[in-house]
Design an enzyme around this catalytic site. Structure first.
Site, PDB file in Angstrom:
ATOM      1  N   GLU A   1     -42.758  91.936  20.003  1.00  0.00           N
ATOM      2  CA  GLU A   1     -41.574  91.486  20.626  1.00  0.00           C
ATOM      3  C   GLU A   1     -40.618  91.367  19.529  1.00  0.00           C
ATOM      4  O   GLU A   1     -40.818  90.714  18.784  1.00  0.00           O
ATOM      5  CB  GLU A   1     -41.920  90.172  21.428  1.00  0.00           C
ATOM      6  CG  GLU A   1     -40.404  89.899  22.425  1.00  0.00           C
ATOM      7  CD  GLU A   1     -40.611  88.721  23.216  1.00  0.00           C
ATOM      8  OE1 GLU A   1     -40.939  88.493  24.278  1.00  0.00           O
ATOM      9  OE2 GLU A   1     -40.336  87.469  22.441  1.00  0.00           O
TER      10      GLU A   1
ATOM     11  N   LYS B   1     -48.246  84.240  17.310  1.00  0.00           N
ATOM     12  CA  LYS B   1     -48.389  83.058  18.403  1.00  0.00           C
ATOM     13  C   LYS B   1     -49.748  82.284  17.919  1.00  0.00           C
ATOM     14  O   LYS B   1     -50.623  82.896  17.765  1.00  0.00           O
ATOM     15  CB  LYS B   1     -48.445  83.808  19.735  1.00  0.00           C
ATOM     16  CG  LYS B   1     -48.085  82.739  20.943  1.00  0.00           C
ATOM     17  CD  LYS B   1     -47.785  83.521  22.226  1.00  0.00           C
ATOM     18  CE  LYS B   1     -47.453  82.979  23.357  1.00  0.00           C
ATOM     19  NZ  LYS B   1     -45.919  82.609  23.059  1.00  0.00           N
TER      20      LYS B   1
ATOM     21  N   GLU C   1     -31.543  74.188  21.379  1.00  0.00           N
ATOM     22  CA  GLU C   1     -31.838  73.913  22.727  1.00  0.00           C
ATOM     23  C   GLU C   1     -33.274  74.098  23.085  1.00  0.00           C
ATOM     24  O   GLU C   1     -33.694  73.305  23.735  1.00  0.00           O
ATOM     25  CB  GLU C   1     -31.099  75.311  23.272  1.00  0.00           C
ATOM     26  CG  GLU C   1     -31.037  75.065  24.901  1.00  0.00           C
ATOM     27  CD  GLU C   1     -32.162  75.873  25.820  1.00  0.00           C
ATOM     28  OE1 GLU C   1     -32.464  75.930  26.874  1.00  0.00           O
ATOM     29  OE2 GLU C   1     -33.064  76.709  24.913  1.00  0.00           O
TER      30      GLU C   1
ATOM     31  N   HIS D   1     -33.756  91.524  23.740  1.00  0.00           N
ATOM     32  CA  HIS D   1     -35.102  91.452  23.591  1.00  0.00           C
ATOM     33  C   HIS D   1     -35.585  93.087  23.745  1.00  0.00           C
ATOM     34  O   HIS D   1     -35.396  93.679  24.634  1.00  0.00           O
ATOM     35  CB  HIS D   1     -35.776  90.618  24.605  1.00  0.00           C
ATOM     36  CG  HIS D   1     -35.499  89.380  24.268  1.00  0.00           C
ATOM     37  ND1 HIS D   1     -36.322  88.237  25.148  1.00  0.00           N
ATOM     38  CD2 HIS D   1     -34.692  88.446  23.358  1.00  0.00           C
ATOM     39  CE1 HIS D   1     -35.796  86.951  24.668  1.00  0.00           C
ATOM     40  NE2 HIS D   1     -34.798  87.056  23.866  1.00  0.00           N
TER      41      HIS D   1
ATOM     42  N   GLU E   1     -28.669  89.332   8.517  1.00  0.00           N
ATOM     43  CA  GLU E   1     -28.689  88.075   7.756  1.00  0.00           C
ATOM     44  C   GLU E   1     -30.310  87.724   7.275  1.00  0.00           C
ATOM     45  O   GLU E   1     -30.309  87.546   6.105  1.00  0.00           O
ATOM     46  CB  GLU E   1     -28.272  86.984   8.842  1.00  0.00           C
ATOM     47  CG  GLU E   1     -26.732  87.063   8.900  1.00  0.00           C
ATOM     48  CD  GLU E   1     -25.482  86.578   7.733  1.00  0.00           C
ATOM     49  OE1 GLU E   1     -26.200  85.837   6.979  1.00  0.00           O
ATOM     50  OE2 GLU E   1     -24.372  87.083   7.689  1.00  0.00           O
TER      51      GLU E   1
ATOM     52  N   ASP F   1     -45.913  88.770  23.647  1.00  0.00           N
ATOM     53  CA  ASP F   1     -45.125  88.334  22.253  1.00  0.00           C
ATOM     54  C   ASP F   1     -46.038  87.530  21.438  1.00  0.00           C
ATOM     55  O   ASP F   1     -46.014  86.378  20.620  1.00  0.00           O
ATOM     56  CB  ASP F   1     -44.270  87.261  22.665  1.00  0.00           C
ATOM     57  CG  ASP F   1     -44.713  86.043  23.582  1.00  0.00           C
ATOM     58  OD1 ASP F   1     -45.687  86.129  24.336  1.00  0.00           O
ATOM     59  OD2 ASP F   1     -43.921  84.967  23.600  1.00  0.00           O
TER      60      ASP F   1
ATOM     61  N   SER G   1     -51.029  78.521  21.951  1.00  0.00           N
ATOM     62  CA  SER G   1     -50.084  78.643  22.995  1.00  0.00           C
ATOM     63  C   SER G   1     -50.100  80.101  23.603  1.00  0.00           C
ATOM     64  O   SER G   1     -49.851  80.375  24.545  1.00  0.00           O
ATOM     65  CB  SER G   1     -48.730  78.877  22.238  1.00  0.00           C
ATOM     66  OG  SER G   1     -48.221  79.501  21.397  1.00  0.00           O
TER      67      SER G   1
ATOM     68  N   ARG H   1     -52.980  80.607  30.810  1.00  0.00           N
ATOM     69  CA  ARG H   1     -53.301  79.828  31.950  1.00  0.00           C
ATOM     70  C   ARG H   1     -51.985  79.711  32.790  1.00  0.00           C
ATOM     71  O   ARG H   1     -52.303  79.797  34.064  1.00  0.00           O
ATOM     72  CB  ARG H   1     -53.574  78.477  31.548  1.00  0.00           C
ATOM     73  CG  ARG H   1     -54.506  77.552  32.440  1.00  0.00           C
ATOM     74  CD  ARG H   1     -54.979  76.235  31.816  1.00  0.00           C
ATOM     75  NE  ARG H   1     -55.699  76.414  30.591  1.00  0.00           N
ATOM     76  CZ  ARG H   1     -55.854  75.934  29.526  1.00  0.00           C
ATOM     77  NH1 ARG H   1     -54.919  74.536  29.527  1.00  0.00           N
ATOM     78  NH2 ARG H   1     -56.691  76.025  28.636  1.00  0.00           N
TER      79      ARG H   1
ATOM     80  N   LEU I   1     -37.567  97.377   9.317  1.00  0.00           N
ATOM     81  CA  LEU I   1     -36.512  96.885   9.711  1.00  0.00           C
ATOM     82  C   LEU I   1     -35.682  96.702   8.162  1.00  0.00           C
ATOM     83  O   LEU I   1     -34.628  96.802   7.925  1.00  0.00           O
ATOM     84  CB  LEU I   1     -36.539  95.297  10.257  1.00  0.00           C
ATOM     85  CG  LEU I   1     -36.917  95.438  11.534  1.00  0.00           C
ATOM     86  CD1 LEU I   1     -37.331  93.994  12.269  1.00  0.00           C
ATOM     87  CD2 LEU I   1     -35.910  95.941  12.330  1.00  0.00           C
TER      88      LEU I   1
END
Ligand code: GTP
Ligand code: MG
Length: 213
Positions: free
Chosen positions: A150, A56, A165, A131, A49, A83, A60, A66, A32
């Site tokens: 991901e 992860k 959010e 995505h 930007e 992810d 999590s 689970r 990238l």
């Protein structure tokens, strides 16, 4: 005390898997950066930007397994948690999102597994983002392992909305009162308007500069 052989094996494969995900983030991150540098060189302009990447946490990963009804095994995490390695590309303008996605899709050594375009089809929450699940080959000493990453691509304004959010969603453990969800949706619409306005402003600036020359 020696570790029981079975546990030892588990830890060994956990470490190998984590090495793969870390390597995959490095590989995709470098790609990238190269694309961004090349774009700057050719068009005197940076589509990115900033980039954020994360692995992860084990907690999590287990939670997600689970939630989806899988036992916590290394095989399940590799097969069902897409992810574990995540990269977020934050762009200035909506037009940069598809430009980035296109450039990523054209990289010969990346395989695009699927794309979810929440830009064209926003979520009910108001969430807009592009995505991609890709795999990148990681060259170990004795084998090559295609490893999943991901990628989320969004504008800087949408990134601001999504992070707020997300925090609010967590505060209410997913059960925010209706008026809050409605206000957040309204904010998402304002973000879309801001993005559209900024894009047309940028276009006007570029055209004005061209006319000057
Ligand atoms: P996850 O279990 O969260 O990975 O969801 P999923 O497997 O259904 O995939 P999805 O494409 O819906 O979401 C993947 C990721 O996108 C999430 O982990 C978030 O980072 C982000 N995301 C998706 N929907 C929302 C949303 O409504 N708000 C925010 N803030 N982020 C979102
Ligand atoms: Mg996720």
């Amino acid at each position: 005390m020696d570790m029981p052989e079975k546990l030892n094996e588990g830890i060994d494969s956990w470490n190998t898997v984590m090495l793969l995900y870390h390597s995959a983030l490095k590989e995709v991150g470098t790609k990238l950066e190269i694309l961004n540098d090349e774009f700057q060189h050719v068009h005197q302009y940076n589509p990115i930007e900033y980039i954020k990447s994360r692995i992860k946490t084990p907690e999590s990963i287990v939670k997600k397994l689970r939630r989806n009804g899988y036992e916590s095994t290394i095989d399940n995490m590799v097969n069902y948690v897409n992810d574990i390695a995540g990269i977020r590309i934050v762009c200035s303008f909506t037009s940069d999102i598809y430009r980035m996605a296109d450039m990523i899709g054209k990289q010969n050594d990346l395989t695009v597994v699927w794309v979810k375009d929440y830009f064209k089809n926003p979520k009910d929450s108001g969430y807009k983002s592009y995505h991609m699940l890709v795999t990148v080959p990681i060259f170990l000493s004795d084998r090559v392992v295609d490893t999943k990453v991901e990628i989320q691509i969004r504008t800087i304004a949408m990134d601001f909305w999504a992070s707020l959010e997300h925090k609010i969603y967590y505060k209410f453990e997913g059960n925010a009162p209706d008026y809050i969800s409605e206000d957040l949706k309204e904010c998402a619409d304002i973000v879309s308007m801001l993005d559209a306005k900024m894009l047309s402003l940028n276009k006007a600036i570029l055209e004005a500069k061209k006319a000057e020359q």
